[in-house]
Design a protein around this motif. Structure first.
Motif, PDB file in Angstrom:
ATOM      1  N   VAL A 195      10.127   6.573 -33.053  1.00 49.06           N
ATOM      2  CA  VAL A 195      10.734   5.976 -31.869  1.00 49.06           C
ATOM      3  C   VAL A 195      11.782   6.915 -31.272  1.00 49.06           C
ATOM      4  O   VAL A 195      11.917   7.017 -30.046  1.00 49.06           O
ATOM      5  CB  VAL A 195      11.350   4.607 -32.222  1.00 49.06           C
ATOM      6  CG1 VAL A 195      12.127   4.039 -31.036  1.00 49.06           C
ATOM      7  CG2 VAL A 195      10.254   3.629 -32.632  1.00 49.06           C
ATOM      8  N   ILE A 196      12.511   7.641 -32.120  1.00 48.28           N
ATOM      9  CA  ILE A 196      13.567   8.526 -31.629  1.00 48.28           C
ATOM     10  C   ILE A 196      12.988   9.716 -30.874  1.00 48.28           C
ATOM     11  O   ILE A 196      13.481  10.082 -29.790  1.00 48.28           O
ATOM     12  CB  ILE A 196      14.438   9.001 -32.809  1.00 48.28           C
ATOM     13  CG1 ILE A 196      15.234   7.829 -33.399  1.00 48.28           C
ATOM     14  CG2 ILE A 196      15.403  10.101 -32.364  1.00 48.28           C
ATOM     15  CD1 ILE A 196      15.889   8.161 -34.718  1.00 48.28           C
ATOM     16  N   TYR A 197      11.951  10.340 -31.415  1.00 49.91           N
ATOM     17  CA  TYR A 197      11.497  11.614 -30.867  1.00 49.91           C
ATOM     18  C   TYR A 197      10.177  11.522 -30.098  1.00 49.91           C
ATOM     19  O   TYR A 197       9.935  12.341 -29.223  1.00 49.91           O
ATOM     20  CB  TYR A 197      11.378  12.637 -31.996  1.00 49.91           C
ATOM     21  CG  TYR A 197      12.715  12.891 -32.649  1.00 49.91           C
ATOM     22  CD1 TYR A 197      13.764  13.436 -31.916  1.00 49.91           C
ATOM     23  CD2 TYR A 197      12.954  12.544 -33.976  1.00 49.91           C
ATOM     24  CE1 TYR A 197      15.002  13.643 -32.498  1.00 49.91           C
ATOM     25  CE2 TYR A 197      14.186  12.749 -34.562  1.00 49.91           C
ATOM     26  CZ  TYR A 197      15.208  13.298 -33.814  1.00 49.91           C
ATOM     27  OH  TYR A 197      16.435  13.486 -34.374  1.00 49.91           O
TER      28      TYR A 197
ATOM     29  N   LEU B 106      10.079   6.428 -41.161  1.00 50.75           N
ATOM     30  CA  LEU B 106       9.019   6.926 -40.286  1.00 50.75           C
ATOM     31  C   LEU B 106       9.034   6.202 -38.944  1.00 50.75           C
ATOM     32  O   LEU B 106       8.839   6.817 -37.893  1.00 50.75           O
ATOM     33  CB  LEU B 106       7.653   6.743 -40.961  1.00 50.75           C
ATOM     34  CG  LEU B 106       7.388   7.587 -42.211  1.00 50.75           C
ATOM     35  CD1 LEU B 106       6.059   7.194 -42.840  1.00 50.75           C
ATOM     36  CD2 LEU B 106       7.384   9.066 -41.863  1.00 50.75           C
ATOM     37  N   TYR B 107       9.277   4.902 -38.981  1.00 51.92           N
ATOM     38  CA  TYR B 107       9.318   4.130 -37.739  1.00 51.92           C
ATOM     39  C   TYR B 107      10.440   4.642 -36.836  1.00 51.92           C
ATOM     40  O   TYR B 107      10.230   4.907 -35.643  1.00 51.92           O
ATOM     41  CB  TYR B 107       9.527   2.649 -38.058  1.00 51.92           C
ATOM     42  CG  TYR B 107       9.441   1.753 -36.838  1.00 51.92           C
ATOM     43  CD1 TYR B 107       8.240   1.163 -36.474  1.00 51.92           C
ATOM     44  CD2 TYR B 107      10.562   1.500 -36.057  1.00 51.92           C
ATOM     45  CE1 TYR B 107       8.154   0.351 -35.357  1.00 51.92           C
ATOM     46  CE2 TYR B 107      10.488   0.693 -34.939  1.00 51.92           C
ATOM     47  CZ  TYR B 107       9.287   0.124 -34.596  1.00 51.92           C
ATOM     48  OH  TYR B 107       9.210  -0.677 -33.475  1.00 51.92           O
TER      49      TYR B 107
ATOM     50  N   GLY C  82      -2.902  -1.269 -36.769  1.00 50.79           N
ATOM     51  CA  GLY C  82      -2.071  -0.917 -37.918  1.00 50.79           C
ATOM     52  C   GLY C  82      -1.868  -2.088 -38.859  1.00 50.79           C
ATOM     53  O   GLY C  82      -1.947  -1.938 -40.089  1.00 50.79           O
ATOM     54  N   MET C  83      -1.614  -3.282 -38.311  1.00 51.37           N
ATOM     55  CA  MET C  83      -1.428  -4.456 -39.161  1.00 51.37           C
ATOM     56  C   MET C  83      -2.735  -4.838 -39.859  1.00 51.37           C
ATOM     57  O   MET C  83      -2.737  -5.158 -41.053  1.00 51.37           O
ATOM     58  CB  MET C  83      -0.926  -5.626 -38.310  1.00 51.37           C
ATOM     59  CG  MET C  83       0.426  -5.408 -37.657  1.00 51.37           C
ATOM     60  SD  MET C  83       1.790  -5.388 -38.839  1.00 51.37           S
ATOM     61  CE  MET C  83       1.794  -7.096 -39.364  1.00 51.37           C
ATOM     62  N   LEU C  84      -3.835  -4.804 -39.123  1.00 54.43           N
ATOM     63  CA  LEU C  84      -5.125  -5.178 -39.709  1.00 54.43           C
ATOM     64  C   LEU C  84      -5.575  -4.185 -40.776  1.00 54.43           C
ATOM     65  O   LEU C  84      -6.319  -4.548 -41.698  1.00 54.43           O
ATOM     66  CB  LEU C  84      -6.184  -5.275 -38.616  1.00 54.43           C
ATOM     67  CG  LEU C  84      -6.046  -6.458 -37.639  1.00 54.43           C
ATOM     68  CD1 LEU C  84      -6.984  -6.294 -36.455  1.00 54.43           C
ATOM     69  CD2 LEU C  84      -6.330  -7.769 -38.368  1.00 54.43           C
TER      70      LEU C  84
ATOM     71  N   LEU D  44       2.545   1.115 -35.830  1.00 54.01           N
ATOM     72  CA  LEU D  44       3.440   0.160 -35.177  1.00 54.01           C
ATOM     73  C   LEU D  44       4.518   0.892 -34.382  1.00 54.01           C
ATOM     74  O   LEU D  44       4.919   0.448 -33.297  1.00 54.01           O
ATOM     75  CB  LEU D  44       4.068  -0.754 -36.223  1.00 54.01           C
ATOM     76  CG  LEU D  44       4.655  -2.076 -35.717  1.00 54.01           C
ATOM     77  CD1 LEU D  44       3.581  -2.925 -35.079  1.00 54.01           C
ATOM     78  CD2 LEU D  44       5.336  -2.831 -36.847  1.00 54.01           C
ATOM     79  N   ALA D  45       4.994   2.031 -34.905  1.00 54.30           N
ATOM     80  CA  ALA D  45       5.958   2.837 -34.156  1.00 54.30           C
ATOM     81  C   ALA D  45       5.334   3.403 -32.884  1.00 54.30           C
ATOM     82  O   ALA D  45       5.967   3.423 -31.815  1.00 54.30           O
ATOM     83  CB  ALA D  45       6.485   3.966 -35.039  1.00 54.30           C
ATOM     84  N   LEU D  46       4.090   3.869 -32.986  1.00 51.44           N
ATOM     85  CA  LEU D  46       3.398   4.361 -31.784  1.00 51.44           C
ATOM     86  C   LEU D  46       3.189   3.244 -30.773  1.00 51.44           C
ATOM     87  O   LEU D  46       3.264   3.466 -29.549  1.00 51.44           O
ATOM     88  CB  LEU D  46       2.061   4.978 -32.176  1.00 51.44           C
ATOM     89  CG  LEU D  46       2.124   6.311 -32.919  1.00 51.44           C
ATOM     90  CD1 LEU D  46       0.738   6.759 -33.346  1.00 51.44           C
ATOM     91  CD2 LEU D  46       2.780   7.380 -32.051  1.00 51.44           C
TER      92      LEU D  46
END
Length: 828
Positions: free
Chosen positions: A683-685, A678-679, A714-716, A734-736
């Protein structure tokens, strides 16, 4: 304007034919990739099912031996082993041979072709971290080896509950005729879909898009090839999904049937002594053992001739409900009991499968097929982007000015598209061995990874690669400023080739660690050189989108290369993957010498007198200049408040924490891989689109802060929610965060006066070195937090640190608005 010679030139060049042939080539490559990945996955599924079936049959035999050992019979003097092995051979028709061996490798009994046992025994004994010949606790899993000779399987045997004293070892031929037919059917569907797509492409370019429409279509000219490719891959992926489902369901029922037949033979033998079914005592014990050995069996029922239930049992033991009337259940397999071969049916055993677990297994097989299709599609889209670039260049050259001069090769707002295929090819080649680096490192240890401190030693090659990449990331920036981007790029490719060749020839952990360090040196040089190209060639207002485009190519290559490398390793072995990787690195070199070479000597930035003086000072005192750059409120806070915290969170979560976190919730390795995908997909698209959005925004700092807030949330979130969906949500956020902040960071950094004084490429290399530093710090920091506050607490603390750093950047770092106009050339 003389249009007649131009038309004649275009006619001679046959552009429609050239485009059609290029599209055909992309189609064949894309279909070949999805076919290779699907067939490899299908072959692996078949092999796994075979291993599961053989293990179930062998475990019945090992249970008989285990019963004798529990009664005090020493394995070296165990009578009747040959009879047990002959019975096993009759129940496993594709078995080549079997043997019972002691822990020191001595063969006690054998049938057929005796399999090699030394490495299998090492694996069994190494599970508990001891050397060969020691007495160990009973291993919880079997040991398996797979090669061209077939499947080798070892099941441990325990003496009086004290440890492993020997093993039952089998060797099975690779696959049966039915499985070969299944692979042939998959190949036939691949050929049909490829042929159909090729004919459809021919029709489109022959009758739908004449030459004048093709030349004027721009980027839309690739819409038809993309749709046709998606259609072809979609049809084949659907067929593969059905094959995966049918194979898994069929093998599951076949394994259940064979287990039921084993219990049927045992009960028939007892009934043959004249004992009535209703007088059987203790029959629930073998029924419970059978249910426990195969989790997909929900329940077993012993019924009399009239269908009334006499005994019910599951994995936990006897169940209430004996004497109830017969009620058929879904997924039920019936085994009649006669006592004599030609006698009447005296009773029956009903084996009831757990439909919920079967459905879950079917969903898992469907997800496997979808994963293969997604990986192949990512690579196919990258090939189409390369084809789009070549077609745009071809038509731009033919669209000449009145003086007969070409208008130019590429739009300066999209120079990232020039670098993206090179970056994709580079990372594709380097990512081939990533899925098995720790495994290969373990095979180089003298004790096979069973000794003390093996985990640390196995991590040395990866650590060496990261550390060497950090070193060359610092050196490549200044090299780009002084010698041009092409010098570090080509030097890095050469060093990476040598590193892969050294990996293929490594026979000790030391030589392999040095070889991976060589690969890291090459990676750092090439990666920073390609970024230097973006820095020097891209106009300031387009740097964000161009950098995001290049990073998308990086993740696309990483995603596809790791999947293909795992497939190649299963088929060809470790060394072959390194050799193939070295050969594939020649392709990005060709791309540099063709796609990027026209830009090799272009001077983009025209430095002012002040910049020239600052550059001379920096050359005279490089350490002082670097220290002064790091202590600035803008560049220094960018590194400390954004780059390093994000890298800590990124690698700490994705590489270290996520596998452990999901494992604690019972997720499989395949599920972890899909969450990690998913990450890369975001990031690719999404990354290039967000790069264009941030380029149009006058304030880059706002996007950097937004990315930090999204990533820290996201981490929290993992502290307040848990499970697979919570982990996927955190990875997506995290990807966003990477998409929001990635391109904006480069544009913000390159707009700083201190960066211009130091040198754009040099400052970029410092930023990427800080990124590498955060990646090295991430696993150490998160691992320490796990030990003190647990998994969820450690991730929450990491998210809190990320949030605090983002807020510090917001309050302390200066903000500025973009000063370069959209039509302004870089350096103006």
């Amino acid at each position: 304007m003389n249009s007649k010679p131009m038309a004649q030139s275009m006619k001679r060049r046959r552009p429609v034919r050239d485009i059609l042939l290029a599209c055909m080539l992309v189609l064949l490559l894309a279909q070949g990739l999805i076919g290779a990945l699907s067939l490899s996955a299908l072959n692996r599924l078949i092999t796994d099912n075979t291993a599961e079936r053989v293990e179930l049959m062998a475990r019945q035999t090992s249970n008989h031996i285990q019963t004798g050992l529990a009664l005090g019979k020493p394995l070296g003097q165990f009578f009747g082993l040959s009879h047990l092995l002959d019975d096993l051979a009759s129940r496993v028709p594709d078995m080549l041979g079997a043997s019972v061996v002691l822990a020191d490798g001595r063969v006690v009994a054998a049938v057929g072709q005796a399999p090699q046992t030394a490495s299998l025994l090492n694996d069994l004994l190494a599970e508990r971290g001891h050397s060969m010949g020691s007495v160990l606790p009973l291993a919880s899993r079997t040991a398996q080896h797979r090669d061209d000779a077939g499947l080798q399987l070892a099941l441990p045997l325990e003496l009086a509950g004290s440890g492993i004293t020997g093993a039952l070892v089998l060797q099975v031929r690779p696959q049966g005729l039915g499985q070969s037919a299944l692979l042939a059917d998959s190949l036939e569907m691949l050929a049909l879909t490829t042929l159909g797509a090729a004919l459809l492409l021919l029709f489109v370019f022959r009758y739908v898009f004449p030459l004048h429409r093709l030349a004027a279509a721009g980027k839309a000219r690739m819409a038809a090839p993309l749709l046709i490719l998606l259609l072809a891959q979609g049809v084949y992926a659907a067929h593969t999904t059905l094959s995966f489902r049918d194979v898994w369901v069929g093998v599951t029922r076949e394994n259940s049937r064979m287990l039921g037949e084993g219990l049927q033979r045992d009960l028939d033998r007892v009934l043959g002594y004249g004992i009535a079914p209703e007088h059987l005592r203790g029959v629930e014990q073998p029924m419970a053992r059978l249910a426990k050995s195969f989790p997909l069996i929900r329940e077993l029922r012993l019924r009399d001739a009239q269908g009334h239930v006499l005994v019910r049992a599951d994995a936990s033991g006897a169940l209430a409900g004996s004497g109830a009337s017969n009620a058929d259940a879904d997924g039920e397999l019936i085994f009649p009991l006669r006592g004599q071969p030609d006698g009447p049916v005296l009773a029956s055993v009903a084996l009831i499968l757990d439909q919920g677990l079967i459905d879950a297994g079917v969903r898992a097989r469907i997800m496997d097929a979808v994963t293969v299709a997604v990986v192949a599609l990512v690579a196919a889209v990258e090939l189409l982007l390369l084809l789009t670039l070549l077609m745009d260049r071809a038509f731009s050259v033919r669209q000449q000015t009145a003086d007969g001069e070409p208008r130019g090769l590429d739009d300066q707002s999209g120079v990232g598209q020039v670098v993206r295929p090179i970056m994709f090819g580079f990372l594709f080649a380097l990512a081939l061995p990533l899925s098995f680096l720790p495994i290969f490192a373990r095979t180089l240890l003298p004790d096979g990874g069973a000794g003390q401190g093996a985990e640390f030693l196995i991590a040395l090659p990866i650590a060496a690669e990261m550390g060497c990449g950090l070193i060359t990331a610092l050196l490549a920036g200044k090299l780009t400023d002084r010698r041009g981007w092409q010098t570090p790029v080509l030097a890095g490719l050469l060093v990476s080739v040598l590193g892969n060749l050294a990996c293929a020839g490594a026979d000790t952990l030391i030589t392999f660690t040095l070889a991976r360090g060589l690969v890291g040196l090459g990676y750092g040089l090439t990666w920073m050189g390609l970024q230097g190209f973006i820095v020097t060639r891209s106009p300031a207002v387009y740097r964000g989108r161009n950098m995001a485009t290049v990073i998308a190519g990086l993740f696309a290559g990483h995603l596809s290369g790791a999947a293909v490398g795992a497939m190649l390793m299963q088929q060809l072995g470790f060394a072959a993957v390194f050799f193939i990787g070295a050969g594939l690195l020649l392709l990005p070199a060709v791309g540099v010498l063709t796609l990027m070479w026209p830009y090799r000597q272009v001077m983009v930035f025209a430095p002012t007198a002040a910049h020239t003086v600052a550059a001379l000072r920096a050359k005279a005192k490089p350490r002082a200049a670097l220290r002064q750059l790091l202590l600035t409120r803008d560049f220094g806070m960018l590194l400390a408040g954004c780059v390093i915290p994000f890298s800590i969170a990124q690698v700490g979560l994705l590489t270290y924490a996520l596998p452990l976190y999901l494992e604690s919730y019972g997720a499989t390795a395949a599920s972890v891989g899909r969450v990690l995908m998913l990450y890369g997909l975001f990031v690719i698209y999404v990354g290039p689109y967000m790069g264009r959005v941030t380029d149009r925004s006058p304030s880059k700092k706002a996007w950097i802060v937004a990315g930090g807030l999204i990533g820290s949330v996201g981490m929290l979130s993992l502290y307040f929610a848990n499970g697979m969906l919570a982990a996927a949500f955190a990875v997506v956020l995290l990807a966003l965060a990477s998409c929001f902040a990635g391109g904006a960071q480069a544009a913000y950094m390159l707009g700083l006066d201190h960066v211009q004084d130091y040198g754009a490429a040099g400052a970029t290399s410092v930023m990427r070195a800080a990124d590498k530093f955060g990646q090295m710090l991430g696993p150490l920091m998160v691992g320490g937090l796990f030990a003190s506050v647990g998994i969820s607490g450690g991730l929450a603390v990491t998210g809190g640190i990320y949030l605090f750093a983002t807020l510090a950047f917001l309050m302390l770092a200066p903000g500025f608005r973009q000063r370069v106009q959209p039509n302004e050339a870089p350096g103006q």
